[in-house]
Scaffold this motif. Structure first.
Motif, PDB file in Angstrom:
ATOM      1  N   GLN A  70       0.826  -1.206   0.000  1.00  0.00           N
ATOM      2  CA  GLN A  70       0.000   0.000   0.000  1.00  0.00           C
ATOM      3  C   GLN A  70       0.860   1.257   0.000  1.00  0.00           C
ATOM      4  N   VAL A  71       0.723   2.078  -1.020  1.00  0.00           N
ATOM      5  CA  VAL A  71       1.399   3.371  -1.062  1.00  0.00           C
ATOM      6  C   VAL A  71       0.656   4.326  -0.135  1.00  0.00           C
ATOM      7  N   ILE A  72       1.403   5.064   0.665  1.00  0.00           N
ATOM      8  CA  ILE A  72       0.807   6.013   1.610  1.00  0.00           C
ATOM      9  C   ILE A  72       0.738   7.399   0.966  1.00  0.00           C
ATOM     10  N   GLY A  73      -0.459   7.988   0.969  1.00  0.00           N
ATOM     11  CA  GLY A  73      -0.631   9.307   0.345  1.00  0.00           C
ATOM     12  C   GLY A  73      -0.270   9.266  -1.113  1.00  0.00           C
ATOM     13  N   ASP A  74       0.593  10.202  -1.514  1.00  0.00           N
ATOM     14  CA  ASP A  74       1.023  10.231  -2.917  1.00  0.00           C
ATOM     15  C   ASP A  74       2.391   9.575  -3.107  1.00  0.00           C
ATOM     16  N   GLY A  75       2.825   8.831  -2.097  1.00  0.00           N
ATOM     17  CA  GLY A  75       4.097   8.120  -2.212  1.00  0.00           C
ATOM     18  C   GLY A  75       5.314   8.984  -1.954  1.00  0.00           C
ATOM     19  N   LYS A  76       5.088  10.153  -1.376  1.00  0.00           N
ATOM     20  CA  LYS A  76       6.184  11.059  -1.037  1.00  0.00           C
ATOM     21  C   LYS A  76       6.020  11.526   0.409  1.00  0.00           C
ATOM     22  N   PRO A  77       7.114  11.973   1.046  1.00  0.00           N
ATOM     23  CA  PRO A  77       6.979  12.514   2.400  1.00  0.00           C
ATOM     24  C   PRO A  77       5.940  13.632   2.435  1.00  0.00           C
ATOM     25  N   GLY A  78       5.051  13.585   3.428  1.00  0.00           N
ATOM     26  CA  GLY A  78       3.950  14.536   3.498  1.00  0.00           C
ATOM     27  C   GLY A  78       4.330  15.868   4.108  1.00  0.00           C
ATOM     28  N   ARG A  79       3.405  16.805   4.017  1.00  0.00           N
ATOM     29  CA  ARG A  79       3.650  18.174   4.460  1.00  0.00           C
ATOM     30  C   ARG A  79       3.937  18.266   5.955  1.00  0.00           C
ATOM     31  N   ILE A  80       3.127  17.613   6.775  1.00  0.00           N
ATOM     32  CA  ILE A  80       3.311  17.730   8.228  1.00  0.00           C
ATOM     33  C   ILE A  80       4.566  16.990   8.672  1.00  0.00           C
ATOM     34  N   THR A  81       4.833  15.847   8.067  1.00  0.00           N
ATOM     35  CA  THR A  81       6.071  15.118   8.380  1.00  0.00           C
ATOM     36  C   THR A  81       7.292  15.984   8.060  1.00  0.00           C
ATOM     37  N   SER A  82       7.260  16.635   6.907  1.00  0.00           N
ATOM     38  CA  SER A  82       8.370  17.513   6.520  1.00  0.00           C
ATOM     39  C   SER A  82       8.499  18.692   7.478  1.00  0.00           C
ATOM     40  N   GLN A  83       7.368  19.217   7.935  1.00  0.00           N
ATOM     41  CA  GLN A  83       7.395  20.307   8.920  1.00  0.00           C
ATOM     42  C   GLN A  83       8.051  19.844  10.213  1.00  0.00           C
ATOM     43  N   LEU A  84       7.700  18.657  10.652  1.00  0.00           N
ATOM     44  CA  LEU A  84       8.302  18.114  11.873  1.00  0.00           C
ATOM     45  C   LEU A  84       9.801  17.905  11.706  1.00  0.00           C
ATOM     46  N   GLN A  85      10.220  17.462  10.536  1.00  0.00           N
ATOM     47  CA  GLN A  85      11.654  17.300  10.286  1.00  0.00           C
ATOM     48  C   GLN A  85      12.379  18.626  10.462  1.00  0.00           C
ATOM     49  N   SER A  86      11.817  19.690   9.910  1.00  0.00           N
ATOM     50  CA  SER A  86      12.433  21.014  10.029  1.00  0.00           C
ATOM     51  C   SER A  86      12.476  21.488  11.475  1.00  0.00           C
ATOM     52  N   LEU A  87      11.395  21.253  12.203  1.00  0.00           N
ATOM     53  CA  LEU A  87      11.342  21.640  13.612  1.00  0.00           C
ATOM     54  C   LEU A  87      12.355  20.846  14.430  1.00  0.00           C
ATOM     55  N   PHE A  88      12.535  19.578  14.080  1.00  0.00           N
ATOM     56  CA  PHE A  88      13.485  18.730  14.803  1.00  0.00           C
ATOM     57  C   PHE A  88      14.914  19.212  14.578  1.00  0.00           C
ATOM     58  N   VAL A  89      15.236  19.577  13.343  1.00  0.00           N
ATOM     59  CA  VAL A  89      16.573  20.110  13.046  1.00  0.00           C
ATOM     60  C   VAL A  89      16.806  21.410  13.814  1.00  0.00           C
ATOM     61  N   ALA A  90      15.787  22.244  13.881  1.00  0.00           N
ATOM     62  CA  ALA A  90      15.897  23.492  14.638  1.00  0.00           C
ATOM     63  C   ALA A  90      16.136  23.215  16.115  1.00  0.00           C
ATOM     64  N   LYS A  91      15.513  22.154  16.632  1.00  0.00           N
ATOM     65  CA  LYS A  91      15.718  21.754  18.033  1.00  0.00           C
ATOM     66  C   LYS A  91      17.157  21.315  18.261  1.00  0.00           C
ATOM     67  N   ILE A  92      17.706  20.567  17.331  1.00  0.00           N
ATOM     68  CA  ILE A  92      19.104  20.130  17.435  1.00  0.00           C
ATOM     69  C   ILE A  92      20.028  21.344  17.484  1.00  0.00           C
ATOM     70  N   GLU A  93      19.815  22.296  16.581  1.00  0.00           N
ATOM     71  CA  GLU A  93      20.653  23.485  16.533  1.00  0.00           C
ATOM     72  C   GLU A  93      20.496  24.325  17.795  1.00  0.00           C
ATOM     73  N   SER A  94      19.268  24.439  18.274  1.00  0.00           N
ATOM     74  CA  SER A  94      19.009  25.211  19.489  1.00  0.00           C
ATOM     75  C   SER A  94      19.726  24.621  20.677  1.00  0.00           C
ATOM     76  N   ASP A  95      19.678  23.306  20.810  1.00  0.00           N
ATOM     77  CA  ASP A  95      20.342  22.628  21.936  1.00  0.00           C
ATOM     78  C   ASP A  95      21.855  22.816  21.882  1.00  0.00           C
ATOM     79  N   LYS A  96      22.414  22.787  20.669  1.00  0.00           N
ATOM     80  CA  LYS A  96      23.865  22.977  20.529  1.00  0.00           C
ATOM     81  C   LYS A  96      24.279  24.370  20.995  1.00  0.00           C
ATOM     82  N   HIS A  97      23.482  25.382  20.639  1.00  0.00           N
ATOM     83  CA  HIS A  97      23.816  26.758  21.000  1.00  0.00           C
ATOM     84  C   HIS A  97      23.612  27.038  22.477  1.00  0.00           C
ATOM     85  N   ASN A  98      22.749  26.224  23.130  1.00  0.00           N
ATOM     86  CA  ASN A  98      22.446  26.465  24.541  1.00  0.00           C
ATOM     87  C   ASN A  98      23.364  25.711  25.497  1.00  0.00           C
ATOM     88  N   LYS A  99      24.301  24.957  24.960  1.00  0.00           N
ATOM     89  CA  LYS A  99      25.218  24.192  25.826  1.00  0.00           C
ATOM     90  C   LYS A  99      26.312  25.108  26.379  1.00  0.00           C
TER      91      LYS A  99
END
Length: 284
Positions: A255-284
């Motif tokens: 079963q293909v999920i959606g249109d077979g590509k990473p979805g909008r909200i998943t991609s948004q979460l990826q960006s937010l997660f990367v921002a969290k990684i960068e934020s944690d590095k700067h706060n150390k």
């Protein structure tokens, strides 16, 4: 080969020795953690260490270090091994004693081991998405403990690998629990849904970060059980773990999920997660 931790000492890996009667080797009698390293720093170290101590307590084992001492020790290992992007694996067993199902006496001390390795971020897989299969969840009923007993997980992961897939998403009587080495999520009509943090899943540290990011960014996030049918009919599916971060799933079984590509909200979460990684590095 790099350095490793044996109890309270950092030593060369080639010199590390574990007793053949260690209970981790003979019974899987122990717990473990994997902590991500970004740019030489441990990510969400406090949360991982807290879970490490909680898992030990749940199997009636005492970690022979306080958290501050243990954190300093593993951070020193990362520094000495000069790991930039990778992971730290640590485990604690109940120690070495003549083989007996009953716990050994208090004179037997737990054995701590840890090592590091370079692990690049899975950027290509996160950008394109991965495939998964669905399998029965045959694990025990204390999946909330991060124990060394991973044979059912290994069998599920191997089945996925043999079918050319990245992950095996598990279910109990049709209700989806989690992946063989990840937490699993569906997105339907803009709402993220994942199994509650009960004894049937491991409450992943990345899962906890995702929940906080959703709360901070007004992304609907619900901890509710969902069925296999919901999985196949979702708009988006993703999994998460320490090393996989936020990983889109674009196909499950046939079963293909959606249109077979990473979805909008998943991609948004990826960006937010990367921002969290960068934020944690700067706060150390």
């Amino acid at each position: 080969m790099g350095k490793v931790i044996i109890n309270d000492q950092i030593t060369e890996r080639s010199e590390a020795v574990i007793d053949i009667e260690d209970r981790g080797y003979q019974f899987g009698d122990g717990v473990y953690e994997v902590i991500r390293i970004y740019d030489g720093s441990l990510f969400t170290a406090e949360e991982h260490l807290n879970r490490f101590y909680q898992s030990a307590e749940k199997i009636k084992m005492i970690v022979p270090f306080d958290k501050k001492q243990l954190r300093a020790l593993v951070e020193q290992l990362v520094k000495e091994n000069q790991v930039k992007d990778g992971s730290l694996y640590m485990q604690l067993t109940r120690g070495a004693s003549p083989r007996n199902h009953v716990f050994p006496g208090e004179e037997i001390q737990p054995v701590l081991t840890a090592y590091t390795k370079e692990v690049p971020r899975p950027e290509e897989a996160m950008a394109n998405g991965v495939k998964a299969i669905v399998v029965d969840d045959i694990r025990w009923l204390r999946c909330d403990i991060k124990s060394l007993n991973l044979l059912p997980n290994i069998l599920a992961k191997q089945e996925a690998s043999e079918q050319g897939c990245f992950e095996a998403i598990q279910h109990r009587n049709g209700l989806v629990t989690e992946g063989s080495s990840s937490n699993a999520y569906i997105i339907k009509d803009g709402k993220i849904q994942t199994h509650p943090a009960t004894n049937l899943i491991l409450n992943g540290i990345t899962r906890q970060v995702i929940a906080k990011l959703c709360a901070e960014n007004d992304i609907p996030f619900s901890e509710e059980p969902f069925h296999i049918d919901d999985l196949f009919n979702a708009d988006e599916v993703f999994i998460s773990s320490t090393t996989s971060e936020v990983m889109p799933v674009i196909q499950i079984d046939e079963q293909v999920i959606g249109d077979g590509k990473p979805g909008r909200i998943t991609s948004q979460l990826q960006s937010l997660f990367v921002a969290k990684i960068e934020s944690d590095k700067h706060n150390k």
